[in-house]
Design a protein around this motif. Structure first.
Motif, PDB file in Angstrom:
ATOM      1  N   PRO A 193       0.782  -1.246   0.000  1.00  0.00           N
ATOM      2  CA  PRO A 193       0.000   0.000   0.000  1.00  0.00           C
ATOM      3  C   PRO A 193       0.814   1.296   0.000  1.00  0.00           C
ATOM      4  CG  PRO A 193      -0.023  -1.002   2.173  1.00  0.00           C
ATOM      5  CD  PRO A 193       0.661  -1.979   1.263  1.00  0.00           C
ATOM      6  N   TYR A 194       2.116   1.231   0.378  1.00  0.00           N
ATOM      7  CA  TYR A 194       2.860   2.478   0.559  1.00  0.00           C
ATOM      8  C   TYR A 194       4.159   2.487  -0.247  1.00  0.00           C
ATOM      9  CZ  TYR A 194      -0.379   2.842   4.437  1.00  0.00           C
ATOM     10  OH  TYR A 194      -1.525   2.880   5.188  1.00  0.00           O
ATOM     11  N   LYS A 195       4.509   3.670  -0.733  1.00  0.00           N
ATOM     12  CA  LYS A 195       5.793   3.854  -1.407  1.00  0.00           C
ATOM     13  C   LYS A 195       6.909   3.805  -0.372  1.00  0.00           C
ATOM     14  CE  LYS A 195       3.606   6.960  -4.755  1.00  0.00           C
ATOM     15  NZ  LYS A 195       3.480   8.370  -5.188  1.00  0.00           N
ATOM     16  N   THR A 196       8.054   3.257  -0.749  1.00  0.00           N
ATOM     17  CA  THR A 196       9.174   3.153   0.173  1.00  0.00           C
ATOM     18  C   THR A 196      10.158   4.313  -0.010  1.00  0.00           C
ATOM     19  OG1 THR A 196      10.258   1.638  -1.373  1.00  0.00           O
ATOM     20  CG2 THR A 196       8.995   0.663   0.431  1.00  0.00           C
ATOM     21  N   HIS A 197       9.625   5.456  -0.408  1.00  0.00           N
ATOM     22  CA  HIS A 197      10.396   6.687  -0.509  1.00  0.00           C
ATOM     23  C   HIS A 197       9.413   7.852  -0.533  1.00  0.00           C
ATOM     24  CE1 HIS A 197       9.340   5.804  -4.725  1.00  0.00           C
ATOM     25  NE2 HIS A 197       9.231   7.133  -4.827  1.00  0.00           N
ATOM     26  N   LEU A 198       9.917   9.047  -0.282  1.00  0.00           N
ATOM     27  CA  LEU A 198       9.120  10.257  -0.487  1.00  0.00           C
ATOM     28  C   LEU A 198       9.827  11.118  -1.510  1.00  0.00           C
ATOM     29  CD1 LEU A 198       6.738  12.100   0.243  1.00  0.00           C
ATOM     30  CD2 LEU A 198       8.212  13.163   1.969  1.00  0.00           C
ATOM     31  N   GLY A 199       9.119  11.458  -2.564  1.00  0.00           N
ATOM     32  CA  GLY A 199       9.687  12.296  -3.603  1.00  0.00           C
ATOM     33  C   GLY A 199       8.962  13.618  -3.704  1.00  0.00           C
ATOM     34  N   ALA A 200       9.640  14.610  -4.266  1.00  0.00           N
ATOM     35  CA  ALA A 200       9.047  15.915  -4.543  1.00  0.00           C
ATOM     36  C   ALA A 200       9.513  16.369  -5.913  1.00  0.00           C
ATOM     37  CB  ALA A 200       9.437  16.936  -3.480  1.00  0.00           C
ATOM     38  N   PHE A 201       8.652  17.112  -6.614  1.00  0.00           N
ATOM     39  CA  PHE A 201       8.937  17.514  -7.993  1.00  0.00           C
ATOM     40  C   PHE A 201       8.577  18.972  -8.206  1.00  0.00           C
ATOM     41  CE2 PHE A 201       7.953  17.624 -12.617  1.00  0.00           C
ATOM     42  CZ  PHE A 201       9.168  17.143 -13.092  1.00  0.00           C
ATOM     43  N   ALA A 202       9.526  19.734  -8.739  1.00  0.00           N
ATOM     44  CA  ALA A 202       9.292  21.128  -9.115  1.00  0.00           C
ATOM     45  C   ALA A 202       9.247  21.185 -10.635  1.00  0.00           C
ATOM     46  CB  ALA A 202      10.400  22.031  -8.580  1.00  0.00           C
ATOM     47  N   ALA A 203       8.077  21.408 -11.191  1.00  0.00           N
ATOM     48  CA  ALA A 203       7.892  21.332 -12.640  1.00  0.00           C
ATOM     49  C   ALA A 203       8.216  22.652 -13.323  1.00  0.00           C
ATOM     50  CB  ALA A 203       6.465  20.923 -12.964  1.00  0.00           C
ATOM     51  N   THR A 204       8.966  22.576 -14.424  1.00  0.00           N
ATOM     52  CA  THR A 204       9.144  23.729 -15.297  1.00  0.00           C
ATOM     53  C   THR A 204       8.012  23.768 -16.328  1.00  0.00           C
ATOM     54  OG1 THR A 204      10.621  22.412 -16.710  1.00  0.00           O
ATOM     55  CG2 THR A 204      11.637  23.771 -14.992  1.00  0.00           C
ATOM     56  N   HIS A 205       7.527  22.596 -16.719  1.00  0.00           N
ATOM     57  CA  HIS A 205       6.277  22.415 -17.452  1.00  0.00           C
ATOM     58  C   HIS A 205       5.894  20.954 -17.259  1.00  0.00           C
ATOM     59  CE1 HIS A 205       8.109  20.148 -20.729  1.00  0.00           C
ATOM     60  NE2 HIS A 205       8.958  21.116 -20.956  1.00  0.00           N
ATOM     61  N   PRO A 206       4.675  20.543 -17.583  1.00  0.00           N
ATOM     62  CA  PRO A 206       4.263  19.164 -17.330  1.00  0.00           C
ATOM     63  C   PRO A 206       5.248  18.147 -17.906  1.00  0.00           C
ATOM     64  CG  PRO A 206       2.371  20.462 -17.932  1.00  0.00           C
ATOM     65  CD  PRO A 206       3.570  21.355 -18.136  1.00  0.00           C
ATOM     66  N   GLY A 207       5.792  17.332 -17.015  1.00  0.00           N
ATOM     67  CA  GLY A 207       6.713  16.292 -17.440  1.00  0.00           C
ATOM     68  C   GLY A 207       8.179  16.678 -17.383  1.00  0.00           C
ATOM     69  N   CYS A 208       8.490  17.920 -17.087  1.00  0.00           N
ATOM     70  CA  CYS A 208       9.882  18.370 -17.053  1.00  0.00           C
ATOM     71  C   CYS A 208      10.122  19.186 -15.799  1.00  0.00           C
ATOM     72  CB  CYS A 208      10.209  19.191 -18.290  1.00  0.00           C
ATOM     73  SG  CYS A 208      11.943  19.711 -18.365  1.00  0.00           S
ATOM     74  N   GLY A 209      11.257  18.939 -15.133  1.00  0.00           N
ATOM     75  CA  GLY A 209      11.547  19.714 -13.940  1.00  0.00           C
ATOM     76  C   GLY A 209      12.613  19.076 -13.077  1.00  0.00           C
ATOM     77  N   TYR A 210      12.499  19.315 -11.762  1.00  0.00           N
ATOM     78  CA  TYR A 210      13.516  18.923 -10.793  1.00  0.00           C
ATOM     79  C   TYR A 210      12.923  17.997  -9.740  1.00  0.00           C
ATOM     80  CZ  TYR A 210      15.756  22.949 -12.954  1.00  0.00           C
ATOM     81  OH  TYR A 210      16.282  23.828 -13.866  1.00  0.00           O
ATOM     82  N   TYR A 211      13.706  17.005  -9.324  1.00  0.00           N
ATOM     83  CA  TYR A 211      13.207  15.947  -8.441  1.00  0.00           C
ATOM     84  C   TYR A 211      14.159  15.738  -7.275  1.00  0.00           C
ATOM     85  CZ  TYR A 211      11.654  11.254  -7.012  1.00  0.00           C
ATOM     86  OH  TYR A 211      11.200  10.173  -6.297  1.00  0.00           O
ATOM     87  N   VAL A 212      13.595  15.385  -6.111  1.00  0.00           N
ATOM     88  CA  VAL A 212      14.388  15.021  -4.942  1.00  0.00           C
ATOM     89  C   VAL A 212      13.657  13.900  -4.223  1.00  0.00           C
ATOM     90  CG1 VAL A 212      13.311  16.813  -3.486  1.00  0.00           C
ATOM     91  CG2 VAL A 212      15.554  15.868  -2.860  1.00  0.00           C
ATOM     92  N   GLU A 213      14.424  13.006  -3.590  1.00  0.00           N
ATOM     93  CA  GLU A 213      13.833  11.817  -2.965  1.00  0.00           C
ATOM     94  C   GLU A 213      14.620  11.406  -1.732  1.00  0.00           C
ATOM     95  OE1 GLU A 213      13.000   8.341  -5.576  1.00  0.00           O
ATOM     96  OE2 GLU A 213      14.291   7.229  -4.177  1.00  0.00           O
ATOM     97  N   ILE A 214      13.896  10.958  -0.692  1.00  0.00           N
ATOM     98  CA  ILE A 214      14.519  10.388   0.495  1.00  0.00           C
ATOM     99  C   ILE A 214      13.953   8.986   0.695  1.00  0.00           C
ATOM    100  CG2 ILE A 214      12.816  11.362   2.113  1.00  0.00           C
ATOM    101  CD1 ILE A 214      16.603  11.084   2.778  1.00  0.00           C
ATOM    102  N   SER A 215      14.811   8.038   1.069  1.00  0.00           N
ATOM    103  CA  SER A 215      14.396   6.649   1.261  1.00  0.00           C
ATOM    104  C   SER A 215      15.324   6.006   2.282  1.00  0.00           C
ATOM    105  CB  SER A 215      14.462   5.880  -0.062  1.00  0.00           C
ATOM    106  OG  SER A 215      15.818   5.689  -0.455  1.00  0.00           O
ATOM    107  N   ALA A 216      15.208   4.703   2.455  1.00  0.00           N
ATOM    108  CA  ALA A 216      16.062   3.992   3.406  1.00  0.00           C
ATOM    109  C   ALA A 216      17.534   4.056   3.017  1.00  0.00           C
ATOM    110  CB  ALA A 216      15.617   2.538   3.517  1.00  0.00           C
ATOM    111  N   THR A 217      17.822   4.220   1.729  1.00  0.00           N
ATOM    112  CA  THR A 217      19.213   4.261   1.276  1.00  0.00           C
ATOM    113  C   THR A 217      19.795   5.668   1.273  1.00  0.00           C
ATOM    114  OG1 THR A 217      18.529   4.407  -1.047  1.00  0.00           O
ATOM    115  CG2 THR A 217      18.907   2.202  -0.140  1.00  0.00           C
ATOM    116  N   GLY A 218      18.956   6.679   1.520  1.00  0.00           N
ATOM    117  CA  GLY A 218      19.461   8.039   1.591  1.00  0.00           C
ATOM    118  C   GLY A 218      18.800   8.991   0.621  1.00  0.00           C
ATOM    119  N   LEU A 219      19.593   9.915   0.106  1.00  0.00           N
ATOM    120  CA  LEU A 219      19.093  11.053  -0.681  1.00  0.00           C
ATOM    121  C   LEU A 219      19.446  10.911  -2.151  1.00  0.00           C
ATOM    122  CD1 LEU A 219      17.861  14.005  -0.459  1.00  0.00           C
ATOM    123  CD2 LEU A 219      20.239  14.785  -0.271  1.00  0.00           C
TER     124      LEU A 219
END
Length: 219
Positions: free
Chosen positions: A80-106
């Motif tokens: 039921p749950y993703k094993t990470h948390l991600g965030a996305f800053a879009a420059t336009h739909p489908g393109c942009g910047y991503y960051v993620e934290i999980s058990a393995t790090g950043l």
């Protein structure tokens, strides 16, 4: 779908509890585990991520956090749950910047995630063009040299309508192009240096995202 909110505090790093939370979730991906540890997720994962993207908003635009639950309607994996948390800053739909934290790090990166076949078609047209294709290859080579891995769905053989011996055939096979730098879990993850590292990764990808914006565009 994603969620966003105003960060109440300044970013000070990701506590080690964030990694511990996801290590536990990987071992027990259940509603019972989530319910028992939800406060830890809020404090050690979600709040630091909100603070991180808030600190980057002036330079890269608003980022949204992806929902923690998985869409299992069409998946054989019913976890039921993703094993990470991600965030996305879009420059336009489908393109942009991503960051993620999980058990393995950043991880941090960005690029172009295809939302439509027309976007992939424009990508490939730009790749074969002698006025834009070599520029993209130079940008990708620079990203690899800076520690980014080039990812994204691609076909195994030759895309229809293109020559198998094209000098940029490996890039042509891609339906999308995403780049990720895996930082792991260094000691600075729990400090404000994590913000500097993500900012640096996103700045390094700005020329690529500008290329995608110009030559691929929205769906």
């Amino acid at each position: 779908m994603s969620t966003s909110a105003t960060s109440p505090v300044a970013f000070s790093g990701f506590p080690h509890g964030a990694l511990d939370f996801y290590a536990g979730l990987e071992a027990d991906n259940s509603k019972a585990y989530w319910t028992e540890h939800k406060q830890q997720w809020e404090h050690d994962v979600r709040e630091p991520m909100l603070a991180l993207v808030d600190a980057l908003e002036d330079e890269f635009g608003e980022a949204k956090l992806f929902r923690p639950n998985r869409d299992i309607r069409f998946s054989a994996d019913k976890s039921p749950y993703k094993t990470h948390l991600g965030a996305f800053a879009a420059t336009h739909p489908g393109c942009g910047y991503y960051v993620e934290i999980s058990a393995t790090g950043l991880k941090a990166g960005g690029g172009f995630h295809a939302h439509a076949t027309t976007q992939t078609a424009r990508l490939r047209q730009a790749v074969v063009s002698e006025s834009t294709g070599p520029q993209l290859e130079q940008l990708l080579a620079a990203a690899r040299g800076s520690g980014f891995e080039v990812l994204g769905e691609k076909v195994r053989t030759t895309p229809r309508g293109y020559a198998a011996d094209h000098p940029r055939i490996e890039t042509l096979r891609h339906k999308e192009l995403m780049l990720i730098r895996d930082f792991g879990s260094p000691r600075w993850l729990e400090t404000t240096q994590a913000l500097d590292e993500v900012r640096g990764a996103w700045q390094a990808l700005r020329p690529l995202n500008e290329w995608f914006s110009e030559h691929v565009g929205p769906a």
